[in-house]
Scaffold this active site. Structure first.
Site, PDB file in Angstrom:
ATOM      1  CG  ASP A  50      -0.362  -0.027   2.517  1.00 38.17           C
ATOM      2  OD1 ASP A  50       0.871  -0.197   2.602  1.00 38.17           O
ATOM      3  OD2 ASP A  50      -1.095   0.126   3.522  1.00 38.17           O
ATOM      4  CB  SER A  51       4.569   1.705  -0.107  1.00 40.54           C
ATOM      5  OG  SER A  51       4.760   0.551  -0.905  1.00 40.54           O
ATOM      6  CG  ASP A  89       0.348  -4.101   1.998  1.00 40.21           C
ATOM      7  OD1 ASP A  89       0.450  -5.020   2.835  1.00 40.21           O
ATOM      8  OD2 ASP A  89       1.185  -3.177   1.890  1.00 40.21           O
ATOM      9  CE  LYS A 119       3.120  -6.103   3.680  1.00 34.21           C
ATOM     10  NZ  LYS A 119       2.671  -4.918   4.443  1.00 34.21           N
ATOM     11  CD  GLU A 121       0.415  -1.635   7.988  1.00 34.78           C
ATOM     12  OE1 GLU A 121       0.084  -0.866   8.925  1.00 34.78           O
ATOM     13  OE2 GLU A 121       0.943  -1.245   6.934  1.00 34.78           O
ATOM     14  CD  GLU A 187       7.881  -0.518   7.843  1.00 32.41           C
ATOM     15  OE1 GLU A 187       6.975  -1.214   7.331  1.00 32.41           O
ATOM     16  OE2 GLU A 187       8.079   0.671   7.523  1.00 32.41           O
TER      17      GLU A 187
HETATM   18  O1  KIV Z   1       3.530  -1.105   1.625  1.00 35.87           O
HETATM   19  C1  KIV Z   1       4.663  -1.588   1.549  1.00 35.87           C
HETATM   20  O2  KIV Z   1       5.382  -1.368   0.577  1.00 35.87           O
HETATM   21  C2  KIV Z   1       5.101  -2.448   2.660  1.00 35.87           C
HETATM   22  C3  KIV Z   1       6.508  -2.851   2.825  1.00 35.87           C
HETATM   23  C4  KIV Z   1       7.594  -2.251   2.222  1.00 35.87           C
HETATM   24  C5  KIV Z   1       6.788  -3.963   3.697  1.00 35.87           C
HETATM   25  O3  KIV Z   1       4.305  -2.828   3.438  1.00 35.87           O
END
Ligand code: KIV
Length: 278
Positions: A50-51, A89, A119, A121, A187
């Site tokens: 989600d970055s 994510d 994924k 959190e 992280e």
């Molecule tokens: O959103 C992301 O890119 C991430 C990581 C770099 C682990 O969660």
């Protein structure tokens, strides 16, 4: 390569899980088909993080990322992968309310993108949700330590798990592993804690800012290629300066257009097509 894929040559949550303690797992983020194609031959896991919200869409944090954004980018990434496991994510607000909400959204991500896993959190608090998803056939990668979707609760993006806070991270790792996560991202935690966690859990730990003591590493590709320049965390090594190169190329293009040096004769079409060679 770090892990052995299936007989069909594709990584799955199970092949990644089985790589615990072996050659370090390699993971990078991707948000587009070309980036996925570049990463695929070299990575065990490609993460549609989600970055993407900050790196591609210019958002101030990951909180504004939507299911639609994740699905669109994941579909593009999957088209570029043959070998790596694609993990997607779950965006902020798509899974925290209840295990049923998490299942609905995770199932949509899996069905519409071809992802091999999602994924999410959170540690102890998310363990029941991880158990609910894995019991229903959805492999989950957990993410603990600094969890960027909780930036407001943390009050920033600082290192987590120092001093007495280490016990909490260790507890989180145990809880997500027990709940059935096939791997866990650590992280921004100190090296000694990463080593303790990695030794304590039976699933691979994948570090970002968590030292070489982990079972694998992940970075945001745009950070390590020098494309995303908004900030440079200490844990990122820059392997290229593509942002600078792109800006220099664009400046040269602009200068050549204004000076009428581009297009040149080699870029221009004649009135008649040149004869084809026999
Ligand atoms: O959103 C992301 O890119 C991430 C990581 C770099 C682990 O969660």
């Amino acid at each position: 390569m770090s892990a052995n894929p299936t007989a069909k040559g594709r990584h799955t949550a199970a092949t990644i899980r089985a790589a615990k303690g072996g050659t370090p797992l390699v993971s990078l983020t991707a948000y587009t088909t070309p980036m996925a194609r570049w990463a695929d031959p070299h990575c065990d896991v490609v993460l549609v993080g989600d970055s993407v919200g900050m790196v591609i869409h210019g958002l101030p944090s990951t909180l504004g990322v939507t299911m639609e954004m994740m699905i669109l980018h994941a579909q593009a990434v999957e088209r570029g992968l043959e070998r790596a496991l694609m993990v997607v994510d779950m965006p902020f607000g798509s899974y925290e309310e209840s295990p049923a909400q998490a299942f609905r959204n995770a199932a949509r991500i899996m069905a519409e993108t071809g992802a091999g896993a999602v994924k999410l959190e959170g540690g102890t608090a998310m363990a029941p949700t991880i158990g609910f998803l894995t019991a229903r056939g959805i492999p989950v990668m957990a993410h603990i330590g600094l969890t960027p979707q909780s930036v407001h609760a943390f009050g920033g993006y600082g290192v987590q798990g120092r001093g007495e806070a280490a016990a909490r991270v260790l507890e989180d790792a145990g809880a997500v592993a027990e709940a059935g996560a096939f791997s866990v991202v650590l992280e921004k935690i100190p090296e000694s804690l990463a080593r303790t966690v990695t030794g304590a859990v039976p699933i691979p730990t994948i570090g970002i800012g968590a030292s070489p003591a982990c079972d694998g590493q992940v970075l945001v590709t745009d950070d390590m290629l020098g494309v995303f320049g908004a900030f440079q965390p200490k844990f990122v090594k820059r392997y290229a300066a593509l942002g600078q190169d792109a800006e220099a190329a664009i400046a040269t293009y602009a200068e050549e257009v204004r000076a009428r040096r581009f297009p040149g004769p080699e870029h221009v079409f004649a009135d008649t097509a040149p004869e084809k060679r026999p």
